[in-house]
Write an enzyme that holds these catalytic residues in place. Sequence first.
Site, mmCIF file in Angstrom:
data_model
loop_
_atom_site.group_PDB
_atom_site.id
_atom_site.type_symbol
_atom_site.label_atom_id
_atom_site.label_comp_id
_atom_site.label_asym_id
_atom_site.label_seq_id
_atom_site.Cartn_x
_atom_site.Cartn_y
_atom_site.Cartn_z
ATOM 1 N N HIS A 1 0.856 -1.193 0.000
ATOM 2 C CA HIS A 1 0.000 0.000 0.000
ATOM 3 C C HIS A 1 0.892 1.244 0.000
ATOM 4 O O HIS A 1 2.125 1.123 0.108
ATOM 5 C CB HIS A 1 -0.981 0.007 1.186
ATOM 6 C CG HIS A 1 -0.361 -0.266 2.537
ATOM 7 N ND1 HIS A 1 -1.090 -0.293 3.700
ATOM 8 C CD2 HIS A 1 0.932 -0.498 2.918
ATOM 9 C CE1 HIS A 1 -0.293 -0.550 4.730
ATOM 10 N NE2 HIS A 1 0.926 -0.676 4.277
ATOM 11 N N ALA B 1 -5.610 10.390 7.973
ATOM 12 C CA ALA B 1 -5.020 9.760 6.788
ATOM 13 C C ALA B 1 -6.138 9.076 6.013
ATOM 14 O O ALA B 1 -7.190 8.750 6.571
ATOM 15 C CB ALA B 1 -3.964 8.742 7.196
ATOM 16 N N GLN C 1 -2.645 3.155 -5.759
ATOM 17 C CA GLN C 1 -3.364 3.755 -4.631
ATOM 18 C C GLN C 1 -3.018 5.234 -4.572
ATOM 19 O O GLN C 1 -2.004 5.671 -5.121
ATOM 20 C CB GLN C 1 -2.948 3.107 -3.297
ATOM 21 C CG GLN C 1 -3.561 1.744 -3.056
ATOM 22 C CD GLN C 1 -3.319 1.237 -1.643
ATOM 23 O OE1 GLN C 1 -2.425 1.705 -0.935
ATOM 24 N NE2 GLN C 1 -4.123 0.252 -1.238
ATOM 25 N N VAL D 1 -4.668 3.632 12.202
ATOM 26 C CA VAL D 1 -5.562 4.760 12.511
ATOM 27 C C VAL D 1 -6.457 4.395 13.681
ATOM 28 O O VAL D 1 -6.726 3.228 13.942
ATOM 29 C CB VAL D 1 -6.431 5.176 11.299
ATOM 30 C CG1 VAL D 1 -5.608 5.930 10.275
ATOM 31 C CG2 VAL D 1 -7.133 3.978 10.688
HETATM 32 N N1 DAH Z 1 -3.513 1.250 3.270
HETATM 33 C C1 DAH Z 1 -4.866 0.738 3.335
HETATM 34 C C2 DAH Z 1 -5.018 -0.441 2.373
HETATM 35 O O1 DAH Z 1 -4.189 -0.642 1.541
HETATM 36 C C3 DAH Z 1 -5.855 1.826 2.958
HETATM 37 C C4 DAH Z 1 -5.946 2.873 4.032
HETATM 38 C C5 DAH Z 1 -6.895 2.755 5.031
HETATM 39 C C6 DAH Z 1 -5.107 3.969 4.036
HETATM 40 C C7 DAH Z 1 -6.995 3.704 6.025
HETATM 41 C C8 DAH Z 1 -5.203 4.940 5.033
HETATM 42 C C9 DAH Z 1 -6.162 4.779 6.029
HETATM 43 O O2 DAH Z 1 -4.405 6.011 5.085
HETATM 44 O O3 DAH Z 1 -6.272 5.738 7.006
HETATM 45 O O4 DAH Z 1 -5.970 -1.174 2.498
#
Ligand code: DAH
Length: 350
Positions: free
Chosen positions: A181, A318, A221, A264
């Site tokens: 991610h 975020a 993303q 988070v």
């Molecule tokens: N990184 C997470 C994913 O790949 C997505 C994500 C969720 C990013 C919550 C964020 C967040 O910054 O606060 O599923």
Amino acid sequence: MSTLTDELIDVETRALEELGRVADVDALEQWRVTYQGRRHGRLPNLLERLPALPVEERREAGRQANRVRSALESAYTERRAALERAHVTQRLSAEAIDVTLPGRRAHSGGLHPTTRTLREIIEAFRPMGFRVVEGPEVEWDYYNFEALNIPADHPARDQWDTLWLDSEDDEGKRPLLLRTHTSPMQVRVMEAQQPPVRVLVPGRVFRHEATDASHESVFFQVEGLAVDRGVTFADLKGTLYTFARRMFGPDRRVRFRCDFFPFVEPGVDMAIDCFGCRGAGCRTCGQSGWLEIMGAGMVHPGVLKRVGYDPDIYTGFAFGMGPERIAMLRHGIDDIRHFYANDLGFLEQF
Ligand code: DAH
């Protein structure tokens, strides 16, 4: 015995006759050397004999000589000009272009639907002060997991299976992997600067998984991060509301529901009302009336502490979303695998 005058007239006759047969500049040059050439040309050879003639004969021969010389010279000049004109005409017709032929249509490329969507997302956030940064696709385990509250034995790792790389020097950050991610950039950005932070991170991510209509092993993303004194959940909602309306239309409705992401607290998933059915329920939204478009939340105090920010002073939010999913919802694309199959029939529709 023939006189010099006779010979002059004879040379003139032959010269003019031959000149008539000269067909190109090379032959013309050959002709010039033969008749007018300074050293062994036929005419100069005759002229050399002039001084030795008796006076009476010399006068007549001299007159003839002058006449023949200028006759040959002007014939030569004329012939040369004619040959050059013919040459130009020939070239022009050889290089002629038929301006009445219909043209070939130039193939102009277009932007990939992912690129278009990324740009639109960025433009929606830019007026709110988000700057764009990019990060490495090969990432340390530390940034991808550990620093985001996902230690080695955490069950959340199952959700983010990836490809691992051999690494020589791990700088104490444990193994290298293909990032699953863009969230690791939250940590890198905060390590590199003090608040206030407001960044958007578009980039490619990787998952080790069986692909199907909604799962690819390589996709994109966009991560967002805002940290400052006094940032609250209301700021998160206001920012994402504004984004949703710029991106999907001014009367868009937005829904936040609790969700869990280790980095988070609290975490949410954000949905917009389905633009297919306006909330009534259809195939696109799986009859629910809502389309989930991103994960978000308040940055976990543990993450802030790890980068050296004091969580009693600074707070932040975020979010992360997938541009392919957004493009799919908008354009009614039924399979994420279309995006990177290099099928022009698909790509040329955008
Ligand atoms: N990184 C997470 C994913 O790949 C997505 C994500 C969720 C990013 C919550 C964020 C967040 O910054 O606060 O599923």
